[in-house]
Design an enzyme around this catalytic site. Structure first.
Site, PDB file in Angstrom:
ATOM      1  CB  CYS A  74      -0.999  -0.005   1.146  1.00 59.87           C
ATOM      2  SG  CYS A  74      -0.304  -0.220   2.789  1.00 59.87           S
ATOM      3  CG  ASP A 281      -8.167   2.668   0.707  1.00 62.72           C
ATOM      4  OD1 ASP A 281      -7.051   2.120   0.694  1.00 62.72           O
ATOM      5  OD2 ASP A 281      -9.075   2.358   1.506  1.00 62.72           O
ATOM      6  CG  HIS A 283      -5.697  -0.694   1.621  1.00 65.94           C
ATOM      7  ND1 HIS A 283      -5.529   0.642   1.928  1.00 65.94           N
ATOM      8  CD2 HIS A 283      -4.663  -1.344   2.197  1.00 65.94           C
ATOM      9  CE1 HIS A 283      -4.447   0.786   2.681  1.00 65.94           C
ATOM     10  NE2 HIS A 283      -3.904  -0.404   2.863  1.00 65.94           N
TER      11      HIS A 283
END
Length: 397
Positions: A74, A281, A283
């Site tokens: 990430c 994000d 993820h």
């Protein structure tokens, strides 16, 4: 973390009704919006940012390594996003907008190619992960903001097309002299032309290259600057004295945003509204992308087409790296002027110091000037995922 990882198919690409109905200004990467009247513009602006997420089924890293970065990549993806924004500014301009299914410019395709998940991409996950191995970070190990900044600085040396001058400002200090030396290596600090009699070699991001490789327009002016500033703004939580200053960073036209997040969960912060940070994000696990036969790149999955994520600013981990892009010397001078103006307000404490030249008590060396950094500092200055906090300076009241 794996349990919370989404797949591309599970994402909801619905209306923009998730964004707050508020009269407070929305700031995204140096642009101000009205949430009540400019929702479509906000969505277009967010969607146009490059969105790098977990990928799967790419060629093994190093030939025998992982074929997915789910659960560990990430921060590497956030590093790609902040660098990708700098490249968009560099080659396409800050007002460029992405339109789905529209034939894209060659420069845009060139930027995407640099990030594809393959070993020969300038800024691919493969390159970042393997450069980290050379600096003591095994593939699959967590990176912090400082480590990813240092790795990107090294990789940028090989990108002769973009020719970014990448500066990682350490010790909470930005030194103007260092940056002008880096962005104008053919001049001495006083502004006089500097001729190398040993074959025209110039130093760039810590590596020597032939001066003939410099684009003619850039040798006459300025190498575009990517400025990354790793910071720690508290112990376990962000010191509230820096909250307003952090928000003000997103108002600067040179802003590239912030990489950081929560422990073990990195995000790319691009703005704020009220007391909430707006972020992309990484993820989400998506299949790796291969270029088409006509060299076009299927790019829908490189743009976040749902409402941006938000979190309260007090929830951010205090370990961050702030980014800025200055295309010209005038841009950099303007950034210095704006930052100094902010520093004199009473809205909050400055997150870092801006000075004209190195203090006399600092040793004047290439390492100190950040032209050839000692990468052993990457581990010592790790901020984000490591638990040892005693090795770095804490900014406090």
């Amino acid at each position: 973390m794996d349990a919370a990882t989404l797949t591309y198919d599970t994402l909801g690409f619905g209306e923009f009704d998730d964004f707050p109905e508020t009269s407070e200004p929305v700031w995204i990467l140096g642009k101000e919006f009205n949430a009540l009247t400019e929702k479509e513009d906000i969505l277009s602006h967010v969607t146009s940012r490059l969105w790098f997420t977990y990928r799967k089924n790419f060629p093994p890293i190093g030939g025998t390594g992982p074929t997915s970065d789910t659960g560990w990549g990430c921060m590497l993806r956030c590093g790609q996003m902040i660098l990708g924004e700098a490249l968009v500014r560099r080659h396409l301009g800050r007002d460029w907008r992405w339109v789905r299914s529209q034939s894209q410019r060659e420069d845009y395709i060139g930027i995407l190619n640099a990030f594809l998940d393959k070993k020969d991409g300038y800024y691919s996950l493969h390159q970042i992960a393997q450069m980290g191995v050379g600096e003591g970070k095994s593939i699959g190990q967590w990176y912090g903001p400082n480590t990813v900044a240092q790795v990107l600085k090294k990789l940028a040396v090989f990108d002769s097309w973009s020719r970014l001058a990448v500066h990682v400002a350490m010790d909470n200090t930005v030194v103007i002299e260092e940056i002008k030396r880096l962005c104008m290596p053919w001049l001495d600090y006083g502004g006089a032309a500097c001729v190398d009699l040993q074959g025209g070699m110039s130093e760039r991001n810590g590596c020597l290259e032939g001066a003939c490789a410099l684009a003619e327009e850039e040798t006459a002016l300025w190498n575009p600057l990517l400025l990354l500033i790793p910071l720690r703004l508290g112990l376990s939580d962000i010191n509230e004295a820096y909250i307003e200053t952090l928000k003000q960073c997103f108002q600067l036209p040179q802003s590239l945003g912030v990489i950081g997040g929560k422990p073990n969960s990195a995000h790319y912060f691009i703005g704020y509204v009220g007391e909430e940070l707006i972020y992309l994000d990484p993820h989400t696990t998506q299949p790796a992308v291969e270029p088409c036969e006509d060299s076009q790149v299927p790019d829908d999955t490189y743009h976040c087409q749902h409402p941006p994520c938000r979190m309260h600013i007090c929830e951010i981990d205090p370990s961050i790296a702030v980014g800025f892009f200055c295309r010209t010397e005038d841009d950099f001078d303007d950034w210095c002027m704006r930052f100094r103006k902010l520093s004199h307000t009473r809205a909050g404490l400055p997150m870092f110091e801006l000075i004209d030249c190195q203090p006399s008590h600092f040793a004047c060396s290439v390492d100190v000037l950040n032209l050839n950094p000692d990468f052993s500092d990457s581990d010592r200055l790790e901020r984000f995922f490591d638990s040892e906090d005693e090795e770095f300076e804490i900014l406090s009241l």
